[in-house]
Design a protein around this motif. Structure first.
Motif, mmCIF file in Angstrom:
data_model
loop_
_atom_site.group_PDB
_atom_site.id
_atom_site.type_symbol
_atom_site.label_atom_id
_atom_site.label_comp_id
_atom_site.label_asym_id
_atom_site.label_seq_id
_atom_site.Cartn_x
_atom_site.Cartn_y
_atom_site.Cartn_z
ATOM 1 N N MET A 1 39.558 23.948 38.344
ATOM 2 C CA MET A 1 38.756 25.168 38.197
ATOM 3 C C MET A 1 39.638 26.408 38.231
ATOM 4 S SD MET A 1 35.125 24.497 40.152
ATOM 5 C CE MET A 1 34.436 25.943 39.332
ATOM 6 N N GLY A 2 40.784 26.323 38.919
ATOM 7 C CA GLY A 2 41.712 27.445 38.910
ATOM 8 C C GLY A 2 42.268 27.695 37.523
ATOM 9 N N VAL A 3 42.646 26.611 36.844
ATOM 10 C CA VAL A 3 43.122 26.735 35.463
ATOM 11 C C VAL A 3 41.977 27.186 34.555
ATOM 12 C CG1 VAL A 3 44.045 25.479 33.488
ATOM 13 C CG2 VAL A 3 44.956 25.044 35.784
ATOM 14 N N GLY A 4 40.795 26.634 34.799
ATOM 15 C CA GLY A 4 39.636 26.998 33.981
ATOM 16 C C GLY A 4 39.204 28.440 34.159
ATOM 17 N N ALA A 5 39.712 29.108 35.201
ATOM 18 C CA ALA A 5 39.342 30.498 35.451
ATOM 19 C C ALA A 5 40.083 31.492 34.563
ATOM 20 C CB ALA A 5 39.604 30.843 36.923
ATOM 21 N N ARG B 1 39.212 35.408 33.715
ATOM 22 C CA ARG B 1 40.088 36.524 34.074
ATOM 23 C C ARG B 1 40.446 37.377 32.875
ATOM 24 N NH1 ARG B 1 44.657 33.428 37.408
ATOM 25 N NH2 ARG B 1 45.751 35.416 37.116
ATOM 26 N N TRP B 2 40.540 36.763 31.717
ATOM 27 C CA TRP B 2 40.967 37.480 30.516
ATOM 28 C C TRP B 2 39.808 38.106 29.742
ATOM 29 C CZ3 TRP B 2 44.277 32.691 28.895
ATOM 30 C CH2 TRP B 2 45.456 32.658 29.663
ATOM 31 N N PHE B 3 38.684 37.376 29.649
ATOM 32 C CA PHE B 3 37.637 37.800 28.728
ATOM 33 C C PHE B 3 36.261 38.014 29.368
ATOM 34 C CE2 PHE B 3 40.451 34.782 26.379
ATOM 35 C CZ PHE B 3 41.135 35.728 25.621
ATOM 36 N N MET B 4 35.999 37.430 30.545
ATOM 37 C CA MET B 4 34.645 37.478 31.121
ATOM 38 C C MET B 4 34.706 37.860 32.600
ATOM 39 S SD MET B 4 33.013 34.034 29.382
ATOM 40 C CE MET B 4 34.376 32.978 29.913
ATOM 41 N N ARG B 5 35.341 38.973 32.877
ATOM 42 C CA ARG B 5 35.588 39.371 34.260
ATOM 43 C C ARG B 5 34.300 39.510 35.078
ATOM 44 N NH1 ARG B 5 40.905 41.651 34.560
ATOM 45 N NH2 ARG B 5 40.316 43.022 36.266
ATOM 46 N N ALA B 6 33.201 39.873 34.422
ATOM 47 C CA ALA B 6 31.927 40.045 35.120
ATOM 48 C C ALA B 6 31.373 38.716 35.643
ATOM 49 C CB ALA B 6 30.903 40.708 34.202
ATOM 50 N N LYS B 7 31.918 37.611 35.142
ATOM 51 C CA LYS B 7 31.446 36.285 35.567
ATOM 52 C C LYS B 7 32.247 35.729 36.740
ATOM 53 C CE LYS B 7 28.424 35.885 32.185
ATOM 54 N NZ LYS B 7 26.962 35.860 32.464
ATOM 55 N N LEU C 1 46.517 30.926 41.346
ATOM 56 C CA LEU C 1 45.235 30.601 40.731
ATOM 57 C C LEU C 1 44.049 31.165 41.527
ATOM 58 C CD1 LEU C 1 45.799 26.863 39.671
ATOM 59 C CD2 LEU C 1 46.143 28.923 38.307
ATOM 60 N N LEU C 2 43.981 30.881 42.817
ATOM 61 C CA LEU C 2 42.839 31.291 43.623
ATOM 62 C C LEU C 2 42.858 32.783 43.945
ATOM 63 C CD1 LEU C 2 40.313 30.500 45.238
ATOM 64 C CD2 LEU C 2 41.809 29.968 47.172
ATOM 65 N N GLY C 3 44.009 33.308 44.334
ATOM 66 C CA GLY C 3 44.105 34.689 44.778
ATOM 67 C C GLY C 3 43.568 35.717 43.798
ATOM 68 N N PRO C 4 44.024 35.686 42.532
ATOM 69 C CA PRO C 4 43.524 36.669 41.561
ATOM 70 C C PRO C 4 42.015 36.599 41.355
ATOM 71 C CG PRO C 4 45.510 35.610 40.747
ATOM 72 C CD PRO C 4 45.107 34.856 41.981
ATOM 73 N N MET C 5 41.440 35.392 41.445
ATOM 74 C CA MET C 5 39.990 35.247 41.275
ATOM 75 C C MET C 5 39.228 35.845 42.445
ATOM 76 S SD MET C 5 38.897 34.102 38.421
ATOM 77 C CE MET C 5 37.237 33.577 38.856
ATOM 78 N N LEU C 6 39.797 35.746 43.650
ATOM 79 C CA LEU C 6 39.147 36.350 44.815
ATOM 80 C C LEU C 6 39.017 37.857 44.640
ATOM 81 C CD1 LEU C 6 40.919 34.387 47.707
ATOM 82 C CD2 LEU C 6 38.534 34.156 46.976
ATOM 83 N N VAL C 7 40.085 38.479 44.179
ATOM 84 C CA VAL C 7 40.059 39.927 43.965
ATOM 85 C C VAL C 7 39.096 40.273 42.837
ATOM 86 C CG1 VAL C 7 41.441 41.938 43.317
ATOM 87 C CG2 VAL C 7 42.406 40.193 44.825
ATOM 88 N N LEU C 8 39.143 39.508 41.757
ATOM 89 C CA LEU C 8 38.281 39.765 40.612
ATOM 90 C C LEU C 8 36.804 39.587 40.978
ATOM 91 C CD1 LEU C 8 38.649 40.576 37.673
ATOM 92 C CD2 LEU C 8 38.598 38.155 37.060
#
Length: 236
Positions: A20-24, A28-34, A107-114
């Motif tokens: 899921m980290g790779v799938g994110a 991160r690039w195109f659907m930040r609102a998700k 992988l996880l860290g950037p998604m937490l902030v986003l």
């Protein structure tokens, strides 16, 4: 059986997190609102594995004390990684106050902030408090429910430590009461523990307390925690 269940859970959860980290990346690039919805999906999957593979029944009481929507401050006990996942399922738009170093996890860290979490560098002293209050303003304005762990670190079930004053500063700053939460999650998913144990994991949500002066509010949170521990037996 506990050993086998634990090995299976840890392996599957690790693989799931990596996939899921790779799938994110597209998010991160195109659907930040998700990003928040994706974080909720990951949390739901990990907790499903925890319940199913480790034989844990999660019992949540006091849900009526949580808001259906809009801003809130939640002061939860913190005994395990479970506590950093469960609020993704219990709240519509959670915002965790988290250690700043978690941003640097691959992988996880950037998604937490986003996803709108609130990283705070605790070693920054007075600056950390200013950042905390600034982040609180933004989260409340966005209608987020802020989850903070006032103990400052993971504790053992039944262990009592002095609470950090950040939650009192946040409550006073935005004029919101605090919803106290007690748990016994450390009995089943211990601090830095490889083994996960079966049983009934309790999350007890109490009525809101405050706003109040710092010392008074911290005392009210602790008093509520002790009452929840006795009433629901969450201290183990």
């Amino acid at each position: 059986m506990v050993v086998l269940r634990s090995i299976l859970f840890n392996v599957v959860a690790f693989v799931l997190t990596g996939v899921m980290g790779v799938g994110a990346f597209p998010i991160r690039w195109f659907m930040r609102a998700k990003a928040l919805a994706y974080a909720k999906l990951w949390s739901r999957a990990v907790l499903w594995l925890f319940r199913t593979l480790c034989g844990v029944q999660v019992r949540v009481t006091g849900l009526e004390n949580l808001p259906a929507s809009g801003p809130a401050l939640i002061a939860s006990q913190h005994q395990s990684a479970f506590d950093t996942l469960v609020w993704m399922l219990l709240l519509p738009r959670p915002c965790y106050v988290m250690k700043g170093e978690l941003r640097r996890i691959p992988l996880l860290g950037p998604m937490l902030v986003l996803a709108g979490m609130m990283p705070i560098e605790r070693a920054a002293g007075a600056k950390a408090l200013r950042l905390l209050l600034h982040g609180t303003d933004r989260a409340i304005k966005a209608g987020r429910q802020i989850v903070i762990f006032p103990e400052g670190t993971r504790t053992l079930p039944g262990e009592h430590v002095a609470l950090k004053p950040g939650i009192a500063a946040m409550s006073s700053h935005v004029g919101l009461p605090v919803i106290p939460v007690a748990t016994n999650s450390g009995l089943f998913w211990g601090r830095n523990a490889f083994f996960k144990r079966p049983g009934v994991l309790q999350v007890a949500i109490g009525p809101a307390v405050g706003p109040a002066r710092r010392a008074d509010l911290l005392g009210q949170i602790e008093q509520s925690w002790r009452g929840l521990e006795q009433r629901f037996g969450v201290a183990g």
